[in-house]
Design a protein around this motif. Structure first.
Motif, PDB file in Angstrom:
ATOM      1  N   ALA A 131      -5.171  -1.571  19.407  1.00 34.78           N
ATOM      2  CA  ALA A 131      -5.573  -2.978  19.335  1.00 34.78           C
ATOM      3  C   ALA A 131      -5.330  -3.511  17.930  1.00 34.78           C
ATOM      4  N   ASN A 132      -5.604  -2.697  16.916  1.00 32.19           N
ATOM      5  CA  ASN A 132      -5.383  -3.139  15.545  1.00 32.19           C
ATOM      6  C   ASN A 132      -3.921  -3.457  15.284  1.00 32.19           C
ATOM      7  N   LEU A 133      -3.014  -2.737  15.954  1.00 35.40           N
ATOM      8  CA  LEU A 133      -1.583  -2.995  15.745  1.00 35.40           C
ATOM      9  C   LEU A 133      -1.012  -3.918  16.827  1.00 35.40           C
ATOM     10  N   ILE A 147       0.503   5.128   8.854  1.00 35.55           N
ATOM     11  CA  ILE A 147      -0.750   5.811   9.264  1.00 35.55           C
ATOM     12  C   ILE A 147      -0.708   6.050  10.781  1.00 35.55           C
ATOM     13  N   ASP A 178       1.395  -9.673   5.381  1.00 30.72           N
ATOM     14  CA  ASP A 178       1.580  -8.730   4.280  1.00 30.72           C
ATOM     15  C   ASP A 178       2.400  -7.557   4.804  1.00 30.72           C
ATOM     16  N   GLU A 232     -11.715   5.810  11.461  1.00 30.14           N
ATOM     17  CA  GLU A 232     -10.325   5.713  11.841  1.00 30.14           C
ATOM     18  C   GLU A 232      -9.517   5.106  10.690  1.00 30.14           C
ATOM     19  N   ARG A 283      -2.388 -10.626  11.916  1.00 23.47           N
ATOM     20  CA  ARG A 283      -3.488  -9.711  11.641  1.00 23.47           C
ATOM     21  C   ARG A 283      -3.435  -9.157  10.214  1.00 23.47           C
ATOM     22  N   VAL A 284      -2.233  -8.931   9.710  1.00 18.17           N
ATOM     23  CA  VAL A 284      -2.102  -8.421   8.335  1.00 18.17           C
ATOM     24  C   VAL A 284      -1.845  -9.560   7.348  1.00 18.17           C
ATOM     25  N   ASP A 302      -1.105   9.519  12.823  1.00 22.34           N
ATOM     26  CA  ASP A 302      -2.326   9.809  13.584  1.00 22.34           C
ATOM     27  C   ASP A 302      -2.150   9.708  15.100  1.00 22.34           C
ATOM     28  N   ARG A 307      -8.183  -8.623  -0.418  1.00 17.56           N
ATOM     29  CA  ARG A 307      -7.500  -9.909  -0.568  1.00 17.56           C
ATOM     30  C   ARG A 307      -8.495 -11.061  -0.592  1.00 17.56           C
ATOM     31  N   LEU A 325       1.466  -4.028   3.636  1.00 23.23           N
ATOM     32  CA  LEU A 325       0.307  -3.490   4.360  1.00 23.23           C
ATOM     33  C   LEU A 325       0.730  -3.039   5.748  1.00 23.23           C
ATOM     34  N   ASP A 338       2.351   0.209   5.656  1.00 18.89           N
ATOM     35  CA  ASP A 338       1.280   1.180   5.393  1.00 18.89           C
ATOM     36  C   ASP A 338       0.569   1.562   6.696  1.00 18.89           C
ATOM     37  N   LEU A 339       0.235   0.538   7.477  1.00 12.49           N
ATOM     38  CA  LEU A 339      -0.496   0.764   8.729  1.00 12.49           C
ATOM     39  C   LEU A 339       0.380   1.527   9.728  1.00 12.49           C
ATOM     40  N   MET A 377      -7.007   1.888  17.561  1.00 11.07           N
ATOM     41  CA  MET A 377      -5.759   1.927  16.791  1.00 11.07           C
ATOM     42  C   MET A 377      -4.732   0.974  17.372  1.00 11.07           C
TER      43      MET A 377
END
Lengths: 413, 125
Positions: B71-73, B35, B25, A9, B21-22, B39, A22, B28, B31-32, B69
């Motif tokens: 959960a990551n965000l 994506i 940043d 993913e 979580r990032v 997706d 990092r 980043l 960027d996420l 996906m």
């Protein structure tokens, strides 16, 4: 440190990649389990891996199993990333060979802490491997010269002989001995003697190809195994090696010393299938012939020039054995180049006696042996002794053959 | 016109959690999000397709991906809804139950993309 991330993913991969970069890691990111296995099983592949559990083609536990099966050189520390929280799942993951697991979505600090644990384990493993490699080196190399030791060079010779037999090729066996080495030690001391052996080893290494072998066979004896050779160039190669060693003085603490070596040479293709020990005796006899011919030269062991016979006699009582051994020492002293060097399967033969022994073909009794010696042309030199030996042996009932021990002799012209 | 008595709709995204979580940043994060924007709709379409086809195995896989996906965000409620779908499909639940869970999921993710867009615009300002 290099780390592999395997996650199909893209979002999760990017997040992990950036987080780990990092944290100072060199990141290799792949999209599926197969690619992960390929990376982790490479010689210089990452040793730390974060693997997503659910992936197409091969899942995280599948990657762990494959890596554990294929990669036995270096340890790979693998952490499974999972949103599976059941105990059964976690047990299955760890049993597949994973070292740890982390629940998704991961917490950055926890991730870093767990990876540091992995690094500690890998660091420890690295130190153990280093220690093991050092032990392995010590067990296979000569401590003074760092070339192969006797055990290894003889094994390598055995392997090369089998190979050249199988491929109908030719292996050159070259046994070299430093001329007058004892006088170097006696005159200049052992430290200088050691310097000489070290420099000779270096020169011998320089004189061979990368796939040939050189090892220390004994005190000042060196064994070279040259693979896949053209027989007609063998003597020229041996001469080159002799010159590389002897043409320039060796610089030592005692100043420059002129050191030469004598060599016995044997080409494996002329001897059929024979045990390594037997060929070693032949090449040893050739080395002695080189010594007898004035040193600093090469002599070839051949079936024609090294007429070799094995005499076998057995006796059941120790007294007989001792008497026979004495006879043989008499016998040896009468013949300048004759060497007795053989073997007592009953382990009765003393170390000194076995060092002098030499092996080759079998005669059931002294008469057969003497006939062969006569045929070989050495009989005139041993005649006076045959009269001594024969009665002794006949008294001991030489017709009764017992397997208690065997004595063997080699006669070289 | 929104009902003044109704509490304001809670954000689908836990932004403080997302920033943590990032590691703050923003680059980043953008960027996420890009994506995700690419997706996520594709996976949602795939989910409705596999549910229409009643392919339980694929429902499990796709809802698992969506759960990850989201959960990551830090889109936590929607991630739970995807997790529910995954569990139902794994347990071999009835179509109606899966249909209900799909609708619940769709309700949760409805506002996610516009929220992401708004957030991106804010971050880029």
């Amino acid at each position: 440190m290099k780390i592999l991330i395997a996650d199909d993913e893209a979002l999760s991969r990017r997040l992990l990649e950036k987080t780990l970069e990092r944290a100072g890691y060199e990141v290799v990111a792949v999209e599926n389990g197969r690619a992960a296995v390929r990376q982790l099983c490479q010689a210089d592949g990452p040793r730390l891996a974060l693997l997503d559990w659910v992936m197409p083609e091969l899942d995280g536990p599948g990657v762990c199993r494959e890596v554990r099966r294929q990669q036995d050189e270096s340890y790979v520390y693998m952490v499974l990333l999972t949103s599976k929280e059941s105990k059964e799942d976690i047990v299955a993951g760890l049993e597949s060979g994973a070292d740890d697991y982390l629940t998704k979505p991961f917490n950055v600090d926890e991730l870093k802490a767990r990876l540091r644990t992995g690094e500690r384990i890998l660091h420890l493993e690295g130190r153990l491997v280093e220690a093991r490699e050092m032990m392995r080196f010590k067990a296979t190399h000569d401590a003074l010269t760092s070339i192969w030791n006797r055990g290894v060079i003889v094994d390598l010779l055995g392997r090369e002989l089998v190979r050249s037999q199988r491929e109908s090729g030719c292996t050159i066996v070259l046994l070299g001995d430093v001329d007058h080495f004892k006088s170097v030690n006696d005159t200049h001391g052992h430290l200088v003697g050691d310097e000489v052996l070290q420099e000779i080893s270096r020169r011998l290494l320089l004189s061979i190809r990368s796939y040939d072998f050189v090892g220390r066979y004994g005190g000042e004896e060196f064994l070279l195994v040259l693979n896949n050779c053209t027989p007609q160039f063998a003597e020229a190669r041996a001469e080159d090696i002799r010159k590389i060693v002897g043409n320039r003085p060796i610089q030592t603490l005692a100043g420059p010393l002129n050191i030469t070596m004598s060599f016995g040479l044997l080409l494996s293709d002329g001897w059929g299938v024979r045990p390594v020990e037997e060929l070693m005796h032949e090449v040893d006899a050739a080395l002695y012939a080189a010594k007898a011919a004035g040193r600093n030269c090469v002599r070839v062991a051949s079936l024609r020039s090294s007429l070799t016979y094995r005499w076998c006699q057995c006796a059941s009582r120790r007294n007989d054995y001792d008497r026979m051994r004495r006879c043989y020492f008499d016998f040896a002293s009468c013949c300048k180049t004759l060497r007795i060097a053989a073997v007592d399967p009953g382990a009765r033969c003393s170390r000194q006696a076995s060092r002098r022994l030499h092996v080759v073909s079998i005669f059931k009794n002294i008469v057969g042996f003497l006939n062969a010696a006569r045929h070989a042309g050495t009989i005139t030199r041993i005649r006076s002794h045959t009269t001594q030996i024969s009665p002794l042996l006949s008294k001991n009932n030489s017709s009764s053959i017992s397997p208690r021990f065997t004595m063997l002799a080699t006669i070289s012209q | 016109m929104p009902n003044a008595n109704q509490p304001p709709k809670e954000s689908s995204i836990d932004f403080p959690e997302l920033l943590a979580r990032v590691d703050n940043d923003r680059e980043l994060l953008l960027d996420l999000i890009s994506i995700f924007k690419e997706d996520f709709p594709r996976h949602v379409r795939e989910l409705t397709d596999v549910i229409a086809a009643s392919d339980l195995k694929k429902i499990t896989v796709v809802s698992h991906t969506l759960k990850g996906m989201l959960a990551n965000l830090a889109v936590t409620r929607a991630a739970s809804a995807a997790g529910k779908l995954e569990q139902l499909a794994r347990d071999g639940a009835a179509e109606t139950e899966i249909g209900d869970a799909l609708r619940a999921f769709q309700r949760e993710v409805q506002g996610v993309l516009p929220e992401m867009d708004a957030y991106m615009a804010e971050v880029q300002r």
